[in-house]
Design an enzyme around this catalytic site. Sequence first.
Site, short mmCIF file in Angstrom:
data_model
loop_
_atom_site.label_atom_id
_atom_site.label_comp_id
_atom_site.label_asym_id
_atom_site.label_seq_id
_atom_site.Cartn_x
_atom_site.Cartn_y
_atom_site.Cartn_z
N LYS A 28 56.40 92.52 55.36
CA LYS A 28 56.27 91.84 54.07
C LYS A 28 56.82 92.70 52.94
O LYS A 28 57.50 92.20 52.04
CB LYS A 28 54.80 91.48 53.82
N ILE A 78 49.46 83.17 47.39
CA ILE A 78 49.91 83.81 46.16
C ILE A 78 51.41 83.57 46.00
O ILE A 78 52.18 83.90 46.89
CB ILE A 78 49.69 85.34 46.21
N THR A 138 47.44 73.22 62.21
CA THR A 138 46.61 73.07 61.01
C THR A 138 47.45 73.12 59.73
O THR A 138 47.20 72.36 58.80
CB THR A 138 45.51 74.15 60.93
N VAL A 177 58.96 66.38 40.43
CA VAL A 177 60.31 66.67 40.93
C VAL A 177 61.30 65.57 40.59
O VAL A 177 62.51 65.76 40.72
CB VAL A 177 60.32 66.92 42.46
#
Lengths: 430, 430
Positions: free
Chosen positions: B205, B136, B13, B33
């Site tokens: 994390k 985020i 996905t 870019v």
Amino acid sequence: MQQVNVGLCGLGTVGAGVVKILEGHADEIKYKVGCEISIKKILVNDINKKRDVIIDSSWLTTDPDELMKNPDIDIIIEVMGGIEDTNILLETAIRNKKHIVTANKDLMAVHGQKLLRLAKENHCDVFYDASVAGGIPIIRSLTDGLASDRIQKIMGIVNGTTNYILTKMTDEQLAFEPVLKEAQELGFAEADPTSDVEGLDAARKMTLLANLAFKMEISLDDVEVKGIRTISQEDITFATSLGYTIKLIGIASINKGKVEVSVEPTLLPKDHPLALVKNEFNAVYVHGEAVGETMFYGPGAGSMPTATAVVSDLMEVVKNIRLGITGNEYVTPQYKTQLKLNEEKYTKYFIRMEVNDEAGTFQKITNIFSDENVSFAKILQLPASKEKMAEIVMVTHQISKQQLLNSLENLKDLSVVNRIISYYRVDGEE
Amino acid sequence: MQQVNVGLCGLGTVGAGVVKILEGHADEIKYKVGCEISIKKILVNDINKKRDVIIDSSWLTTDPDELMKNPDIDIIIEVMGGIEDTNILLETAIRNKKHIVTANKDLMAVHGQKLLRLAKENHCDVFYDASVAGGIPIIRSLTDGLASDRIQKIMGIVNGTTNYILTKMTDEQLAFEPVLKEAQELGFAEADPTSDVEGLDAARKMTLLANLAFKMEISLDDVEVKGIRTISQEDITFATSLGYTIKLIGIASINKGKVEVSVEPTLLPKDHPLALVKNEFNAVYVHGEAVGETMFYGPGAGSMPTATAVVSDLMEVVKNIRLGITGNEYVTPQYKTQLKLNEEKYTKYFIRMEVNDEAGTFQKITNIFSDENVSFAKILQLPASKEKMAEIVMVTHQISKQQLLNSLENLKDLSVVNRIISYYRVDGEE
């Protein structure tokens, strides 16, 4: 390119902060942008003024041309404020192929689109992330986000003064006037608070954000603005008892190519992420097609947050110069500006009215709303302070603004309705 | 450089989302870019599988070498998961001068520093912003922010599963086990929830974030980890009645060059910005020297948010290639890793204990704390469910972890104390 040279306009607290960051973080900055950044000239009013930042005195000048027309200078940082005179200086700079970094939202709200177009013609960058919500990189997030997502709705608390006032009114049950006075004494509100309190400052910022998000040319006149001056302690008490918090919310939303931009007091569920943004803090809530809900929270102003945002913008401009992609900040309006009609603006409303306390009143009122197909999620009825009067507070389901206005108009003709005390948008619920 | 070529590993996905974004937003991306980005090859397990994304069938291959050793490919996007085998593939790619964009936090937590070092030697980028809090841009915010500010403290809700469980336990007064079961049925928790529930996923994390923020080489072993399995409904009720919300919070803080990194259930004041982050949402709260408080809020996972983050990273890599500043993601540890001792870790604590309901008990307990110079902000005493027992809930002022541990040790020797039921860190207050 081994070095990029900067001309700095203004050496107040933000300007001094910029100098300190550029010197204190020189190594890290070089590492991130691939070349050195040096200050060449600083435009000031008074060369001899004592300053709390260490600078080479040969940098100081009172002559704008030494910056705007200086062939050695690549980028102008403008942190001196002012609108018309400053605009003329920046136009000169752009015509002399200088890139611009500014923290001046008043200037950008009035002359922004023109400056960005002029900059595009001259292949120059104009960066202004520090001008909206100083400590929050919201403009960058929107422009970068735009490339790989589609923004559907922005809700922002983008004015610190009004958020401070509403926080005090809510948490300490105080009235507007004494809180404003206190805020002025503490320096959170200006001597003339009109621009903040009437929502104009927030409207300027929402215009900048809406233009970016929807790639249209939305002007300040397209924004519906309602300030916080008329919010009473009773409004806050009723909102609280129904589970809401009142905030001055800027909204920019798009639906089938049509947009709505407004700034108005809005009731949010008390557990909405924006409801907990207190005091002078700002936050911008963005709903994107792919990413879904995101929110950016931080200080809306302050000299060091603003200086940090200015330096971040400066670093981006230096990268763009080296990438050969400057002059792309003017987002050519891809779409014709199409504003939603009142029939197309859907939301919920909180409505408060004073009515005769007699049999049949309630039915007469609900009949008016039924005729407009307006139905309600919450209704409160309670005695008013005046004799033989009652107060009714209602929260509608989703209705169009036109349905609201029609209903209010018809209510006025109803003899049992003494007056509509207040009505507010309700947003942020499922 | 007119075009950058990409090899995509994995077409689940997230991979399909990346293809859709690159095709649907091709013009905007080129505009940002300065050159085109094209997919050249896609590594899959089964070439013939039916997919809901339109692709050129010649792109598909089951042979990793067609990507990792392909001289036409500049950047590898890795969204297939796996640790050891995937690491070997990425090392091969880097040795062949390919830049990497990955959403694989498990891989980065184990092999990240090694991959980043190898990439630096080969002047290659390794971007992994999609691996922490998918929606985020927190890693980018920290690395960019680092250049012009100094990070002092990070507090994060970085695991969606545990935040979902705690939200349900708090809002619906449910116990841990049934909520976990429901979360598993809804797909919010994995069949083996250990890594989430015990705090290991969050610890991985926080390690990545702490390394970036403090420029030290902090390993997973340096992180103190406590999961949410032992949190009871009574803990939540007491916390709520004292004005707190329990969240699984990762903290990374620095003080005089010494750091502390932990993941543990923490009581936050109920109006703290992190306290209102509900369900599977993530948020990271950053305190910087200059900017002050900022917070980033958004979806922690999900295929489209992750794909959007991957494309944002990809665009940054393309810019870096064109800027000639690739290979800078490995932050050479500027400082020797120095961990705070228990004597240097200061916070407040919530302590809950069961005691004999007899005269003099309370005094004996407070004497123990006084001996360690521990004082209290809040104390609740109430009858326990067992006969002749009482329960005491206390919230301390700021104390060191050592003071806490000493006090708890001494309390165990006190005959009037039946048991210490629970204790938690309290943070986010003035």
